[in-house]
Design a protein around this motif. Structure first.
Motif, mmCIF file in Angstrom:
data_model
loop_
_atom_site.group_PDB
_atom_site.id
_atom_site.type_symbol
_atom_site.label_atom_id
_atom_site.label_comp_id
_atom_site.label_asym_id
_atom_site.label_seq_id
_atom_site.Cartn_x
_atom_site.Cartn_y
_atom_site.Cartn_z
ATOM 1 N N GLY A 1 7.551 4.075 -3.468
ATOM 2 C CA GLY A 1 8.542 4.231 -2.833
ATOM 3 C C GLY A 1 8.275 5.026 -1.278
ATOM 4 N N ASP A 2 6.930 5.072 -0.913
ATOM 5 C CA ASP A 2 6.539 5.700 0.091
ATOM 6 C C ASP A 2 6.407 4.264 1.079
ATOM 7 N N GLU A 3 6.345 4.744 2.278
ATOM 8 C CA GLU A 3 5.921 3.640 3.155
ATOM 9 C C GLU A 3 4.773 3.835 4.432
ATOM 10 N N GLY A 4 4.140 2.665 4.549
ATOM 11 C CA GLY A 4 3.081 2.590 5.234
ATOM 12 C C GLY A 4 3.436 1.723 6.349
ATOM 13 N N VAL A 5 3.193 2.136 7.540
ATOM 14 C CA VAL A 5 3.567 1.415 8.994
ATOM 15 C C VAL A 5 2.174 0.804 9.683
ATOM 16 N N TYR A 6 2.638 -0.440 10.090
ATOM 17 C CA TYR A 6 1.389 -0.920 10.745
ATOM 18 C C TYR A 6 2.199 -1.729 11.791
ATOM 19 N N SER A 7 1.393 -2.442 12.723
ATOM 20 C CA SER A 7 1.950 -3.235 13.837
ATOM 21 C C SER A 7 1.703 -4.641 13.221
ATOM 22 N N GLN A 8 2.555 -5.543 13.875
ATOM 23 C CA GLN A 8 3.087 -6.844 13.623
ATOM 24 C C GLN A 8 1.643 -7.804 13.387
ATOM 25 N N TYR A 9 0.778 -7.559 14.446
ATOM 26 C CA TYR A 9 -0.336 -8.464 14.228
ATOM 27 C C TYR A 9 -1.582 -7.748 13.750
ATOM 28 N N GLY A 10 -1.473 -6.610 13.233
ATOM 29 C CA GLY A 10 -2.168 -5.402 12.591
ATOM 30 C C GLY A 10 -3.112 -5.808 11.648
ATOM 31 N N PHE A 11 -4.343 -5.416 11.449
ATOM 32 C CA PHE A 11 -5.274 -5.923 10.439
ATOM 33 C C PHE A 11 -4.594 -6.068 9.241
ATOM 34 N N LEU A 12 -4.693 -7.247 8.506
ATOM 35 C CA LEU A 12 -4.091 -7.380 7.234
ATOM 36 C C LEU A 12 -4.398 -6.216 6.078
ATOM 37 N N GLU A 13 -5.529 -5.908 6.098
ATOM 38 C CA GLU A 13 -6.070 -4.888 5.079
ATOM 39 C C GLU A 13 -4.900 -3.716 5.168
ATOM 40 N N TYR A 14 -4.053 -3.331 5.988
ATOM 41 C CA TYR A 14 -3.331 -2.198 5.942
ATOM 42 C C TYR A 14 -1.880 -2.644 4.978
ATOM 43 N N ARG A 15 -1.611 -3.994 5.036
ATOM 44 C CA ARG A 15 -0.476 -4.393 4.239
ATOM 45 C C ARG A 15 -1.275 -4.516 2.540
ATOM 46 N N ILE A 16 -2.258 -4.669 2.683
ATOM 47 C CA ILE A 16 -3.008 -4.893 1.180
ATOM 48 C C ILE A 16 -2.984 -3.259 0.550
ATOM 49 N N VAL A 17 -3.721 -2.429 1.310
ATOM 50 C CA VAL A 17 -3.848 -1.247 0.696
ATOM 51 C C VAL A 17 -2.543 -0.600 0.460
ATOM 52 N N THR A 18 -1.656 -0.555 1.085
ATOM 53 C CA THR A 18 -0.244 0.041 1.109
ATOM 54 C C THR A 18 0.348 -0.387 -0.103
ATOM 55 N N LEU A 19 0.521 -1.736 -0.347
ATOM 56 C CA LEU A 19 1.116 -2.503 -1.712
ATOM 57 C C LEU A 19 0.079 -1.933 -2.792
ATOM 58 N N ALA A 20 -1.116 -1.814 -3.005
ATOM 59 C CA ALA A 20 -2.008 -1.269 -3.707
ATOM 60 C C ALA A 20 -1.747 -0.135 -4.254
ATOM 61 N N ALA A 21 -1.340 0.515 -3.382
ATOM 62 C CA ALA A 21 -1.127 2.264 -3.575
ATOM 63 C C ALA A 21 0.448 2.218 -4.131
ATOM 64 N N GLY A 22 1.186 1.020 -4.245
ATOM 65 C CA GLY A 22 2.602 0.909 -4.820
ATOM 66 C C GLY A 22 3.637 1.099 -3.592
#
Ligand code: PLP
Length: 384
Positions: free
Chosen positions: A103-124
């Motif tokens: 339910g929480d959100e993790g913010v990063y920028s459009q062409y930001g390092f892909l790992e940020y998306r992965i770890v945000t999703l991995a945390a739910g």
């Protein structure tokens, strides 16, 4: 029959696909796809690694104390506000796990390092993507994405795969403007390469705020990617939180020993900085002169944009270069399918890339000219 099913957020993740490293059929392969250093590690790191080989039956010291002390001494930081990890990826993941709930959100920028998306999703959590301006993170756009549900903002500075950076004054403005409940993660994996007066890796911002963390790595300029060593510097409360959830022996004894030795070799680091300072502008200039766009990079790689014209695309160039043993990184997964990312290599590799790209552009253009001529001929025939 049912089988164990991962959390839905896990199934939403596209597994990280590293750049390719092989070029089947090429006599020699130049891997320029993973931002590794062409200078390799410090000879001191290799020597230290050999020297500890007979001790690998023993568990490492779990807090990586010697490594944290060496990092602290080198950077003027308190060792108890440093945590070491199995690469900085380990720490990015721990940060998301510690701070992001479903339910929480993790913010990063459009062409930001892909790992940020992965770890945000991995945390739910839910990834929220801020648009960039000219392939550069935009502080106002990042701030515009922050809501009550935002727990973490990731900023790679300089960013991979674009190579662009956000000046220190803008990062400071971001840190000041973020609500105090939001953790700002400054990922400075390429900090050592940056030669700009208006750049800072982030330690001063960590000291000035209770919600800023900086991550660093031994994988890039120090040439220890295979050993997996990274670190983070943050407020005591953040370091304590990460220490609760990290695995008890998350850094190998080999990694610690080699990283400490690498840190002690200033001459090797200086040589790597100097090499990059010479070849980054050279590659940028030469490739631009071929008629290709190169994003302005302050790191050890450049993103090169190819035309959309069939025959001249990034995918065509990728095939052409790979057949010649020149392995670059396709970055379609970042939403940049028109680009290839090129790591600054050794002199020979850099020169070969420029020669090959020149040949690629000549071939593609003369094929197009031939096509145009034959079309014109066909039209002329039709009319004649
Ligand atoms: C390479 C890279 C890292 C992580 O490297 P590790 O090997 O896990 O330390 C982190 N952030 C960015 C932006 C990178 O390019």
């Amino acid at each position: 029959m049912t089988k164990p099913v991962p959390r839905p957020s896990v199934l939403a993740i596209e597994a990280y696909v590293p750049g390719k490293s092989a070029a089947p059929g090429a006599a020699r392969v130049f891997k320029l796809s993973a931002n590794e250093t062409p200078l390799g590690p410090s000879p001191r790191a290799i020597e230290a690694l050999r020297g500890m080989a007979d001790q690998i039956a023993l568990y490492p010291e779990g807090s990586s104390r010697a490594l944290r002390e060496a990092i602290g001494a080198r950077h003027g930081l308190k060792p108890d506000r440093i945590i070491a990890g199995a690469g900085s990826d380990d720490l990015l993941e721990l940060l998301a796990l510690a701070y992001v709930s479903p339910g929480d959100e993790g913010v990063y920028s459009q062409y930001g390092f892909l790992e940020y998306r992965i770890v945000t999703l991995a945390a739910g959590g839910t990834p929220v993507v801020a648009p960039e301006t000219n392939y550069t993170a935009d502080v106002d756009a990042l701030l515009g994405c922050v809501s009550e549900r935002t727990k973490i903002v990731f900023l790679a500075n300089p960013n991979n795969p674009t190579g662009t950076f956000v000046p220190a004054s803008e990062v400071a403005r971001l840190a000041r403007a973020l609500p105090s409940h939001v953790l700002l993660v400054l990922d400075a994996a390429y900090a050592e390469y940056v030669q700009r007066d208006d750049y800072e890796a982030g330690a001063a911002l960590v000291d000035a705020h209770d919600n800023v963390v900086m991550t660093r790595t031994f994988s890039k300029i120090f040439g220890l990617a295979g050993l997996r060593v990274g670190w983070a510097y943050g407020p005591t409360h953040v370091i304590e939180a990460l220490n609760r959830i990290r695995s008890p022996f998350n850094v190998s004894s080999a990694g610690s020993v080699a990283a400490i030795a690498a840190l002690s070799d200033r001459a090797h680091l200086d040589a790597a900085v100097a090499h990059n300072a010479r070849w980054l502008p050279w590659l940028t200039r030469e490739i631009t002169a071929l008629g290709l766009d190169v994003l302005p990079s302050v790191a050890n790689f450049i993103a090169v944009r190819f035309p959309e014209t069939p025959g001249l695309t990034a995918a065509d160039a990728d095939n052409f270069l790979t057949a010649r043993g020149l392995v670059l990184r396709a970055i379609g997964a970042y939403g940049m399918p028109q680009f290839l990312r090129l790591t600054v290599g050794a002199q020979e590799a850099n020169e070969r890339v420029v020669e090959a790209l020149a040949e690629f552009m000549r071939n593609a253009r003369s094929q197009q000219d031939a096509q145009r001529d034959s079309q014109a001929d066909a039209q002329a025939d039709a009319h004649g």
